[in-house]
Design an enzyme around this catalytic site. Structure first.
Site, PDB file in Angstrom:
ATOM      1  CD  GLU A   1      -1.190  -0.145   3.745  1.00 16.26           C
ATOM      2  OE1 GLU A   1      -2.265  -0.744   3.571  1.00 16.26           O
ATOM      3  OE2 GLU A   1      -0.830   0.282   4.846  1.00 16.26           O
TER       4      GLU A   1
ATOM      5  CG  HIS B   1      -3.010   0.491   7.654  1.00 14.99           C
ATOM      6  ND1 HIS B   1      -2.956  -0.258   6.501  1.00 14.99           N
ATOM      7  CD2 HIS B   1      -3.828  -0.176   8.491  1.00 14.99           C
ATOM      8  CE1 HIS B   1      -3.708  -1.331   6.644  1.00 14.99           C
ATOM      9  NE2 HIS B   1      -4.256  -1.299   7.837  1.00 14.99           N
TER      10      HIS B   1
END
Lengths: 375, 304
Positions: free
Chosen positions: B222, B261
């Site tokens: 990511e 995150h």
């Protein structure tokens, strides 16, 4: 948490790093009052969490009180790079002789902290040709290291002490406040040979805030962001019209990408986490309902530990209680998804097995009617 | 190269598969999070031999003895593996206690651990020749055999692919898509969503490099940081003779915004999806556009 320039400078001042005389103002009256205290010429700097305001022409010099009167309101009420300033910093103009660069940061790939120092400040550090990178221990740098860096910058003898001291103070600031980044760009040498931090960029580790109550005052949360925080959601407001909701940051990001591939624009990113209950999902829908730009909601739920039937119940109740007023499309996969479908069969929400199908339905729902006629 | 044999520690070698004897301790076993997942792990086949919750020593949870501290738990079981399920503020002390008792593998589940705590424990683990997986990880699963973590069992099936993922739900989603297409997994490994990972992508690849029963690797990355770039560079420099496929989430995310995150944030070009795509391309690693495309690309690579 990214601090605003003036907040970062407060930490600099507390840590013994010299900054120019300055005051924050949020009204023209305040600004004019501070102007006479600081003296002219002075600089108006909008307080933003995005970089590059100088290039956007948003840093303005004022020679007189009249100058402030002419420029202040415009600067305060106009967005820079999509962001409205949270106050304007009025700062004494510094007579700059030299510009340097210092940063102390979390080095992700090396799993330690590192320092970058360069005699070329005031520019983006990526473009500086001459820079020193030093990895430092978790507890901070030693005097020896500070002096070695000051030495390696090849500056004149009289600057070595002040630079080494700034490095030691910066190190203390990072360790004590659990910063992920503390950058001084530029660090300037003024005409009278003072070494001054002209700008600040400090990022504090959000996860460490529980042991830094003194830093919480710097946090700025919108109504929705506080709502998200209270419920344990990750939430980012965006400028499109599709709210994207799911369980897991990666999954929601991935959905965002797929929606954007199909020409859709996300207006909200909301991850309600792995241990969501019916109530927390209900709260997520309530939060989304408070965003005026949202025209459709897309839920991507990969049920595993979260029972999908709980999500279905929350959606059903959301419509029943009038919280949801826009179309809602859900991809629901995983544990108890049959039960989830059963719950939603009677309701207004539409359910899909695949992400791709749910996205297609979302795009269809927001397309202007004429487009449908012309295919 | 890493000499740490993850599979051997978790389940034994393929010739002597004795995972039933690989004892795992759960720190925070009586908390709501720890207790829920202890039951699920045990149900999946993990041999949970002890739990630790200060003040609850002498208790038993679902037939598992609970101890006040790690010392008692390790002495009574001889285990070298722990799963940490305590709240983030207690993570560092739980981890230190585990390392002091000779634990060799820590699976660190908590999200929101201060990054300085992670670095401190990471440095301590290095001194003790121990490994940390995570934090902010769903854990590790060897489908059909055992799991240490919070992942559901349903998306995973036994097979020969290894999934390394920075995201939890995407690890499930990608594995689910692989399973549906007939590509089971030998191991799924949650790297973690934080800026600092106890085990990074390169180290995780090295942990499974020697296994003959692995035929491919899927990397689920990511935005944020440069783990994928470093991984690609490593594959170019050191080589890896089996197909590798990647999927990267977050290419449409705005810059300088933390996307859920702690580690998913782009500054300038640093951490951008474009930077990752171009590095992976240089390493000839195909990148899927969506989780559903992963099995398609894997099929193509395996047929080459």
């Amino acid at each position: 948490m990214r601090l605003l320039e003036y907040q970062g400078k407060e930490l600099f001042r507390q840590s013994g790093i010299k900054v120019p005389r300055s005051t924050i103002a949020s009204s023209i009256e305040e600004a004019i009052r501070s102007g006479s205290e600081i003296g002219y010429p002075l600089i108006l700097k909008p307080q933003l969490t995005v970089g590059g305001r100088g290039k956007e022409g948003a840093i303005l010099k004022c020679m007189t009180e009249q100058d402030i009167a002419n420029k202040f309101e415009d600067l305060l009420h106009n967005k820079v790079k999509g962001e409205l300033p949270r106050g304007i910093l009025l700062e004494q103009a510094v007579d700059i002789k030299e510009e340097l660069y210092l940063s102390y940061f979390l080095n992700r790939s090396k799993r330690c902290y590192s320092i970058i120092a360069s005699p070329e400040g005031g520019v983006e550090i990526e473009s500086a040709k001459n820079k020193i990178v030093v990895d430092v221990p978790l507890r901070g740098i030693s005097r020896e290291t500070a002096y070695r860096i000051a030495n390696d910058l090849s500056l004149r003898e009289s600057l070595k002490d002040p630079i080494a001291n700034i490095l030691l103070n910066l190190s203390k600031l990072v360790v004590e406040n659990e910063a992920e980044l503390a950058e001084i760009n530029p660090l300037v040498v003024s005409a009278d040979e003072s070494v001054i931090a002209l700008d600040s960029k400090i990022i504090i580790d959000d996860n460490s805030l529980f042991r830094h109550p003194e830093l919480v005052k710097y946090e700025y949360l919108s109504k929705q962001e506080s709502q998200a925080r209270k419920n344990g959601f990750s939430f980012v407001e965006l400028d499109g019209n599709i709210a994207i909701v799911g369980n897991g940051a990666g999954l929601v990001m991935s959905t965002l990408d797929m929606v954007s591939d199909q020409g859709g624009k996300a207006g909200a990113f909301l991850d309600f986490g792995g241990s969501a209950t019916r109530d927390s999902i209900f709260q997520a829908l309530k939060l989304i309902a408070g965003l005026s730009q949202i025209e459709v909601i897309l839920i991507n739920l990969f049920g595993g530990i979260v029972k999908t039937s709980l999500v279905a119940q929350a959606i059903f109740d959301g419509y029943e209680e009038g919280i949801i007023s826009v179309p809602l499309f859900a991809r629901i996969s995983g544990s108890e998804s049959d039960k989830a479908k059963e719950i939603l069969r009677e309701g207004k929400a539409r359910m899909f097995d695949s992400v791709e199908d749910s996205i297609a339905a979302v795009i269809e729902a927001i397309s202007p009617k004429e487009k449908k006629i012309h295919g | 190269m890493d000499s740490f044999d993850l599979m051997k520690i978790l389940v034994g070698t393929s010739s002597e598969n004795d995972y039933e004897n690989k004892q795992v301790i759960i720190q925070g076993i009586t908390g709501s999070f720890g207790s829920t997942h202890t039951r699920l792990m045990k149900g999946y086949g993990t041999n949970i031999s002890a739990g630790v919750t200060p003040g609850k020593g002498g208790m038993s949870f679902d037939g598992i003895p609970v101890f006040d501290n790690m010392k008692d738990a390790v002495e009574s079981t001889g285990s070298t593996i722990t799963g940490i399920f305590v709240p983030a503020p207690s993570f560092l002390s739980a981890g230190k206690e585990a390392l002091a008792c000779g634990i060799k593998l820590i699976v660190a589940i908590p999200e929101h651990v201060p990054v300085r705590d992670t670095i401190e424990l990471f440095e301590l683990a290095k001194e003790n020749n121990a490994k940390i997986i995570g934090p902010n990880t769903p854990g590790v699963i060897i489908p059909g055999t055992m799991k240490i973590g919070i992942m559901p069992g349903q998306p995973f099936t036994k097979g020969t692919t290894v999934v390394l993922s920075r995201s939890g739900t995407l690890m499930y989603e990608v594995s689910y898509n692989l399973s549906k297409s007939g590509y089971g997994q030998r191991l799924c490994f949650g790297i973690g969503g934080d800026p600092i990972n106890g085990t990074n992508l390169i180290e995780a690849l090295d942990m499974v490099r020697r296994y003959d029963d692995v035929d491919s690797v899927v990397v689920v990355g990511e935005i944020g940081g440069d783990a994928e770039e470093q991984f690609a560079e490593y594959v170019i420099k050191v080589g890896y003779n089996k197909p590798v496929i990647a999927y990267i989430a977050g290419r449409s995310a705005p810059k300088e915004k933390k996307m859920g995150h702690a580690g998913a944030i782009v500054y300038g070009n640093y951490g951008s999806a474009e930077s990752k795509f171009s590095s992976l391309q240089k390493a000839h690693i195909p990148v899927a556009k969506s989780p559903a495309e992963v099995p398609t690309l894997l099929r193509r690579e395996l047929r080459r």
